[in-house]
Write a protein that holds these residues in place. Structure first.
Motif, mmCIF file in Angstrom:
data_model
loop_
_atom_site.group_PDB
_atom_site.id
_atom_site.type_symbol
_atom_site.label_atom_id
_atom_site.label_comp_id
_atom_site.label_asym_id
_atom_site.label_seq_id
_atom_site.Cartn_x
_atom_site.Cartn_y
_atom_site.Cartn_z
ATOM 1 N N MET A 125 -32.207 -11.385 -15.273
ATOM 2 C CA MET A 125 -31.124 -11.993 -16.066
ATOM 3 C C MET A 125 -30.064 -10.956 -16.454
ATOM 4 O O MET A 125 -28.892 -11.207 -16.447
ATOM 5 N N SER A 126 -30.577 -9.693 -16.777
ATOM 6 C CA SER A 126 -29.604 -8.686 -17.183
ATOM 7 C C SER A 126 -28.664 -8.343 -16.028
ATOM 8 O O SER A 126 -27.483 -8.102 -16.223
ATOM 9 N N GLU A 127 -29.202 -8.390 -14.795
ATOM 10 C CA GLU A 127 -28.357 -8.098 -13.644
ATOM 11 C C GLU A 127 -27.258 -9.160 -13.522
ATOM 12 O O GLU A 127 -26.096 -8.879 -13.261
ATOM 13 N N TYR A 128 -27.630 -10.421 -13.802
ATOM 14 C CA TYR A 128 -26.675 -11.525 -13.756
ATOM 15 C C TYR A 128 -25.558 -11.304 -14.773
ATOM 16 O O TYR A 128 -24.377 -11.423 -14.489
ATOM 17 N N THR A 129 -25.984 -10.891 -15.990
ATOM 18 C CA THR A 129 -25.003 -10.676 -17.051
ATOM 19 C C THR A 129 -24.060 -9.524 -16.678
ATOM 20 O O THR A 129 -22.881 -9.555 -16.955
ATOM 21 N N TYR A 130 -24.630 -8.509 -15.993
ATOM 22 C CA TYR A 130 -23.816 -7.378 -15.577
ATOM 23 C C TYR A 130 -22.737 -7.830 -14.584
ATOM 24 O O TYR A 130 -21.589 -7.425 -14.648
ATOM 25 N N LYS A 131 -23.150 -8.721 -13.676
ATOM 26 C CA LYS A 131 -22.204 -9.147 -12.639
ATOM 27 C C LYS A 131 -21.179 -10.140 -13.170
ATOM 28 O O LYS A 131 -20.037 -10.120 -12.799
ATOM 29 N N TYR A 132 -21.634 -11.058 -13.979
ATOM 30 C CA TYR A 132 -20.705 -12.067 -14.482
ATOM 31 C C TYR A 132 -21.021 -12.332 -15.949
ATOM 32 O O TYR A 132 -22.117 -12.780 -16.279
ATOM 33 N N ASN A 133 -20.078 -12.045 -16.817
ATOM 34 C CA ASN A 133 -20.293 -12.263 -18.243
ATOM 35 C C ASN A 133 -19.625 -13.577 -18.639
ATOM 36 O O ASN A 133 -18.399 -13.652 -18.677
ATOM 37 N N PRO A 134 -20.393 -14.615 -18.923
ATOM 38 C CA PRO A 134 -19.781 -15.906 -19.247
ATOM 39 C C PRO A 134 -19.242 -15.974 -20.670
ATOM 40 O O PRO A 134 -18.642 -16.974 -21.045
ATOM 41 N N ASN A 135 -19.444 -14.933 -21.454
ATOM 42 C CA ASN A 135 -18.962 -14.925 -22.844
ATOM 43 C C ASN A 135 -18.218 -13.629 -23.135
ATOM 44 O O ASN A 135 -18.791 -12.683 -23.670
ATOM 45 N N ARG A 136 -16.954 -13.620 -22.767
ATOM 46 C CA ARG A 136 -16.142 -12.423 -22.992
ATOM 47 C C ARG A 136 -16.032 -12.145 -24.501
ATOM 48 O O ARG A 136 -16.082 -13.071 -25.306
ATOM 49 N N SER A 137 -15.849 -10.886 -24.859
ATOM 50 C CA SER A 137 -15.686 -10.522 -26.271
ATOM 51 C C SER A 137 -14.531 -11.329 -26.878
ATOM 52 O O SER A 137 -13.452 -11.446 -26.288
ATOM 53 N N ALA A 138 -14.774 -11.864 -28.099
ATOM 54 C CA ALA A 138 -13.814 -12.781 -28.730
ATOM 55 C C ALA A 138 -12.458 -12.125 -28.979
ATOM 56 O O ALA A 138 -11.451 -12.824 -29.114
ATOM 57 N N GLN A 139 -12.415 -10.802 -29.026
ATOM 58 C CA GLN A 139 -11.111 -10.175 -29.295
ATOM 59 C C GLN A 139 -10.107 -10.381 -28.159
ATOM 60 O O GLN A 139 -8.911 -10.239 -28.346
#
Ligand code: SF4
Length: 261
Positions: free
Chosen positions: A1-15
């Motif tokens: 799952m962490s590899e998935y998050t590394y490749k595509y982050n579906p929740n960009r930082s709110a700033q």
């Protein structure tokens, strides 16, 4: 799952989302709004952007080389040969902020009073007429049959017209006089040669673009209204992603429920 998050982050930082400290409305986001209001909303309000795709490195290389080439004439305060070929009585514009204006992460900026949004756009080039008025210029490269000497009415070409219009508007809002007619410096690769031989040959042409800025204020008001919606905006008409997403979701769900029985 962490590899998935590394490749595509579906929740960009709110700033970086609408309302965040780093959010601004770039020229490309304005085009995104035209393409599909729903995806624009998903990206800018909810922080979930469409997956990226590999960058067009050959086009980036041509842009970079054009930039270096025009910078040489900027330093010399003389016209580039393509400007002479097309009888454009101008020279590349010199300004202390030129590098910042060309930086896609900064660009020319303006805070739109009616909506409070910061609008930005990174230009490729600006030329200066003898009367000090400016000309908006963008570099393009492609590989098409025939000579490119005018814009057609494909969605891409309409996008180029809007692009140059936004740059003109930004410069005008920063106090510069800008002529309506902008130009695309177009490099068209020749694919008719018998072999590659480590060389691509290009024909460089100047394509005039009649810009308009009348649409921009109303569009910014529409964009602000879209960003503040509580319901979902409509989908773009021609996009293939949503039908794909729906079809894929239905098929995966069907397998999931069949396996649960
Ligand atoms: S149609 Fe769907 S996937 Fe395509 S751009 Fe719009 S919201 Fe995104």
């Amino acid at each position: 799952m962490s590899e998935y998050t590394y490749k595509y982050n579906p929740n960009r930082s709110a700033q970086w989302n609408y309302g965040g400290a780093k959010w601004r409305l770039s020229r490309s986001k304005i085009d995104f709004f035209f393409e599909c209001q729903r995806c624009f909303y998903l990206d800018n309000v909810l922080g979930t952007k469409r997956p990226g795709f590999p960058s067009f490195n050959l086009n980036i290389a041509v842009d970079e080389l054009f930039k270096n080439e025009f910078d040489r004439y900027r330093e010399e305060k003389t016209a580039h040969p393509v400007m002479e070929e097309y009888s454009i009585d101008a020279v590349p514009f010199e300004h202390n902020d030129m590098d910042m204006w060309r930086d896609p992460f900064v660009g020319i900026t303006h805070t739109h009073s009616e909506t409070g949004m910061v609008i930005s756009g990174g230009v490729d080039d600006i030329w200066k007429n003898p009367d000090d008025s400016l000309i908006i210029v963008d570099y393009k490269s492609t590989c098409k049959d025939g000579k490119i000497d005018k814009l057609g009415d494909s969605p891409w070409e309409k996008q180029y017209t809007r692009q140059l219009g936004v740059y003109r508007w930004l410069l005008e809002k920063n106090g510069f006089k800008v002529q309506d007619l902008g130009y695309l410096v177009y490099a068209n690769a020749d694919k008719t040669l018998p072999e590659f031989g480590n060389t691509l040959n290009f024909e460089t042409t100047l394509v005039p673009v009649e810009t308009s800025v009348d649409w921009i204020d109303d569009t910014l008001v529409e964009i602000k209204a879209c960003l503040e919606r509580k319901d979902l905006p409509p989908c773009g008409e021609r996009c293939e992603f949503c039908p794909y997403r729906e079809a894929a979701g239905k098929k995966l769900q069907a397998i999931h429920f069949a396996n649960k029985k």
